[in-house]
Write an enzyme that holds these catalytic residues in place. Structure first.
Site, short mmCIF file in Angstrom:
data_model
loop_
_atom_site.label_atom_id
_atom_site.label_comp_id
_atom_site.label_asym_id
_atom_site.label_seq_id
_atom_site.Cartn_x
_atom_site.Cartn_y
_atom_site.Cartn_z
N ASP A 62 0.80 -1.23 0.00
CA ASP A 62 0.00 0.00 0.00
C ASP A 62 0.83 1.27 0.00
O ASP A 62 0.33 2.35 -0.32
CB ASP A 62 -0.84 0.05 1.29
C1 BGC Z 1 0.04 0.09 5.52
C2 BGC Z 1 0.19 1.30 6.33
C3 BGC Z 1 -0.22 2.52 5.55
C4 BGC Z 1 -1.55 2.35 4.91
C5 BGC Z 1 -1.90 3.43 3.97
C6 BGC Z 1 -1.35 0.02 5.06
O1 BGC Z 1 -1.64 -1.14 4.38
O2 BGC Z 1 0.45 -1.05 6.23
O3 BGC Z 1 1.46 1.41 6.84
O4 BGC Z 1 -0.20 3.64 6.35
O5 BGC Z 1 -1.65 1.12 4.26
O6 BGC Z 1 -3.11 3.24 3.39
O1 IFM Z 2 -1.29 -5.34 1.49
C1 IFM Z 2 -1.44 -4.49 2.59
C2 IFM Z 2 -2.72 -4.86 3.27
O2 IFM Z 2 -3.82 -4.68 2.42
C3 IFM Z 2 -2.91 -4.09 4.54
N1 IFM Z 2 -1.79 -4.21 5.40
C4 IFM Z 2 -0.51 -3.90 4.81
C5 IFM Z 2 -0.26 -4.61 3.50
C6 IFM Z 2 1.03 -4.10 2.86
O3 IFM Z 2 1.00 -2.73 2.63
#
Ligand code: BGC
Ligand code: IFM
Length: 811
Positions: free
Chosen positions: A483
């Site tokens: 993400d």
């Molecule tokens: C990540 C976070 C991030 C977020 C943003 C997550 O999946 O683990 O670190 O802040 O996405 O949308």
């Molecule tokens: O893939 C994501 C997931 O959707 C939410 N937790 C963090 C992952 C890596 O960013």
């Protein structure tokens, strides 16, 4: 250092001190009513949706941490204590908290008074039962008072935390004997209420939190508890709560059990009730009748245990490795069920008000629970697919109550569509139920837009196939699985925070990870198309998959490993040419899982590079070297300090990908080594370093660059649960559901020895014995199925057969 121990026989983790490094929690509930409960009694309850139907109040970021919950106070001659230690923090003479499958049990003692509290949510009712047993273990008669305590939340947890100008005027309660009803907001739109009751007459009550606590007080020692006298307050606005006071006398050795019930009710939609301001209580009365006595509570508890016994019996292993047995048979599957229920909504690290159900998350979670609850997996797939857009893209998240796509976060994560294929393929392999492909499913939940699920999969595939960048690799959009890898983000002014949406979004950054997914799940889609009777489509899909395979070799290989991506300026990401972030874990795992580079010898190279550059004693890091500064062209990933989260943390979620990849090339020793480094049971002894619960996976462990290398965060709600179960059950232990039947293909460490597995698969039970006389890592020579030799490694599936006895020979 440990703070407890596993009790495998009872399927429990036994915590022996309330002073764990962090709250160690458990989940109660399996259908609609859920509670989070910590080892000190903290937590909260909700119905279906942690944001929209929150029943009791919790304060994240509170001081002290984890200080609101369902509490029981005892005032024994001026000594005030709680069976779970919090919130009074009175030192207990003995303490034990057992987290089990859908229940938590506290057992403590203070000054010769014992308290045992069993908390669980029955399988088929919208309530939490708290069976509290008090026992006089001293030699003198004891006179003491017991107080229960819950603080109600005004339903919408987000609104509850923000809209005080309204909320402080709307709290309403009703009191009927020992039952306290919380009916706030039942007047207008929502015909629902909750209640908290006990199966005995009370000596006092409070429904106004602040009358109970006293001016300026915390809930550690409420004034009413100190005074041994409830105020019999009736809340009107402000802060509704429910408190029962029960005065008790126990002779030496005498016991008394009480049943407390926190329930949720919705009145029927044809509600004819016409008493303004007064709620219709029949729903509550019915629940109270069902769980009124200790016997009824214990019967419901026995049913809950039976439910878990049945569920977990669908996959059991007996091997020489106790960690594998424990994780596979109990905790890993349990965590998979919790991620099924919660997705990423409610944990001690997810506030319940932010992320609801993730599109990619829920699709991946399904890989871990489809064998347990195939019918509910089917329903889940249809729910997820209903939120998909007509062009094949997807809302990134949806709300569990409404099941509608979440507009705030929107779409644009270009890995999302392919995860739907992953989920459906897993479902088809597990169940053989191809009728799901014909199920009519709308787009964006809009009536009239229904198409067969198969068409949704086709559009998922096409979305990726038709959105390729300058190197013919898939466009990454806002991000892919990672993400925080936001390669299309620009800022108009230097120093402005990054933006991942809106007019500044660039179109061209590409993802090698999505390319790997496209090959892996594209192959599945080709098979599904064939099953669906569309051979021509199957062929076209296979060709496109083959092209992508070649593209990865041409544009996605860096020399010693797979590249991660190209940014919006077509600069390489995850290359030896980069200053930082030279190698990423995700494409190594996914490309090899997809089979890319195996015959060319690149897969081995990539995985050797992972070992050389990303491995630590606590697991494999997501990238190296960590980003030491913020890079606008990379986005959020470089906003994290080195070693944390997506910036070189150990993301437990993609450790199984490289472990599975190792099994693809037959290296069972290394696959297990990777598995064991993050396996909760294997690292129980370093709980003071790891800090989160030693019975479940956490999302992340701090990497080698971090000050607290080895410290975990974000336990419970992570795709790690599903992927490690896939890794353990399918890749390592080798019991792989396939379209044609069960395939047996273990890849184990040399020292593993023979092992047996019992597995339910499509209504039949398979008793499988795996013999490995030469202690090899991979390779099945033949099977013996019910006395008949079978060549190859697929157990032929026979429709009406109910039991199979199989021996698989490795050699
Ligand atoms: C990540 C976070 C991030 C977020 C943003 C997550 O999946 O683990 O670190 O802040 O996405 O949308
Ligand atoms: O893939 C994501 C997931 O959707 C939410 N937790 C963090 C992952 C890596 O960013």
């Amino acid at each position: 250092m440990k703070f407890g121990h596993f009790d495998d026989e009872a399927r429990e983790y036994v915590i022996t001190t309330p002073r764990t490094p962090l709250p160690w929690i458990n989940y109660l509930g399996s259908q609609d009513f859920f509670s989070l409960i910590s080892n000190t009694g903290g937590g909260y309850s909700f119905y279906k949706d942690a944001k929209l139907l929150r029943i009791t109040r919790y304060r994240y970021n509170d001081i002290p941490n984890d200080s609101n919950g369902k509490y029981y106070y005892i005032n024994d001659n001026g000594t005030i204590w709680n069976p779970g230690f919090m919130p009074s923090r009175t030192k207990l003479d003995s303490y034990e908290c057992r987290h089990g499958m859908g229940y938590t049990r506290f057992k403590s003692n203070k000054n010769g008074l014992g308290a045992e509290l069993l908390a669980f949510v029955p399988v088929d009712a919208a309530c939490e039962v708290n069976l509290l047993t008090l026992e006089n273990t001293s030699s003198e008669e004891k006179n003491f008072s017991l107080f229960s305590y819950v603080e109600f939340c005004l339903w919408n947890a987000m609104d509850d935390m923000t809209n005080f100008q309204r909320n402080l005027s709307i709290g309403e309660v009703e009191i009927e004997g020992s039952t306290i009803y919380h009916k706030t907001e039942y007047r207008e739109r929502r015909n629902h209420y909750s209640f908290f009751t006990v199966n005995t007459p009370v000596d006092g009550y409070d429904t106004s939190r602040d009358d109970f606590l006293g001016l300026g007080n915390s809930n550690a020692v409420p004034d009413a508890v100190r005074d041994c006298k409830c105020r019999n307050s009736v809340a009107s606005g402000w802060y509704p709560a429910a408190v029962h006071q029960i005065n008790l006398t126990l002779k030496p050795g005498e016991k008394k059990s009480l049943v407390f019930l926190l329930g949720y009710c919705e009145n029927p939609s044809d509600n004819k009730w016409e008493k303004p301001g007064v709620i219709r209580k029949d729903g509550a009365h019915e629940l109270i009748r069902k769980f009124h006595t200790e016997e009824q509570a214990l019967e419901a508890f026995a049913r809950l245990n039976q439910y878990w016994t049945e569920l977990l019996s669908r996959y059991t292993v007996q091997s020489s490795n106790p960690h594998i047995n424990r994780m596979a048979n109990i905790w890993n599957q349990y965590q998979c069920m919790v991620t099924f229920n919660m997705s990423r909504s409610a944990s001690y690290y997810e506030s319940g008000t932010g992320r609801g159900m993730g599109f990619r998350d829920s699709c991946q979670d399904l890989l871990g629970f489809v064998h347990l609850i195939p019918a509910r997996a089917r329903e889940r797939i249809l729910d997820i697919a209903s939120t998909q857009f007509a062009d094949g893209s997807a809302y990134h998240q949806y709300q569990p109550l409404t099941k509608k796509g979440n507009l705030d976060i929107g779409s644009g994560f270009n890995d999302d569509p392919l995860w739907l294929i992953a989920a459906v393929a897993a479902y088809l392999k597990e169940t053989g139920d191809t009728s799901i492909l014909d199920a009519q499913v709308p787009f964006d939940c809009k009536p009239g837009t229904e198409e067969p699920l198969f068409e949704h999969l086709r559009r998922s595939f096409r979305y990726t196939a038709d959105h390729l960048g300058p190197h013919r690799l898939p466009l990454i959009g806002r991000a892919d699985w990672n993400d925080c890898l936001n390669l299309n983000c620009f800022s108009s002014e230097p120093g402005e925070p990054f933006q991942t949406t809106g007019p500044s979004e660039g179109p061209v950054a590409e993802s090698v990870f999505i390319a790997g997914m496209f090959v892996k799940y594209g192959k599945e889609f080709a098979k599904i198309s064939k099953i669906y009777g569309n051979d021509q489509l199957s062929e076209t899909v296979s060709k496109e998959v083959q092209n992508m395979y070649q593209t990865i070799l041409d544009a996605g290989w860096d020399g010693e490993w797979f590249l991660r991506a190209y940014d919006a300026n077509s600069e390489k990401v995850g290359s030896s040419e980069c200053k930082e972030g030279q190698i990423f874990i995700e494409p190594q795992g996914f490309c090899v899982m997809a089979g890319v580079g195996v015959k060319e010898g690149l897969a081995k190279k990539a995985l050797d590079s992972v070992k050389e550059r990303l491995d630590t004693k606590y697991g494999v890091m997501i990238l190296q070297p960590a980003y030491s500064q913020y890079y606008l062209n990379l986005g959020e990933i470089s906003s994290y300090p080195p070693g944390y989260k997506e910036n070189a943390g150990i993301f437990c979620h993609n450790n199984p990908w490289v472990s599975i990849a190792e099994t693809v090339i037959g290296r069972g020793n290394r696959a297990y080594e990777i598995y064991s480094k993050t396996c909760p049971s294997c690292i129980e002894d370093i709980s003071e370093i790891h800090r989160t619960e030693p019975y479940v996976y956490s999302q992340m462990v701090a990497g080698a660059d971090a000050a607290r290398h080895g410290e975990a965060k974000n336990s419970w709600l992570t795709g790690t649960a599903a992927w490690t179960f896939v890794n353990l059950s399918q890749a390592i232990l080798g019991i792989c559901p396939d379209y044609e039947g069960l395939r047996i293909d273990p890849c184990v460490p040399e020292s593993f020895g023979d092992f047996t597995i019992t597995r339910t698969f499509r209504d039949a039970v398979y008793h499988i014995e795996i013999k490995n006389p030469s202690n090899i890592q991979k390779g099945v020579t033949h099977l013996n199925v019910d006395g008949t030799e079978v060549s190859g490694n697929v157990i032929p599936y026979e429709k009406d057969k109910k039991e199979y006895f199989v021996t698989a020979y490795m050699g």
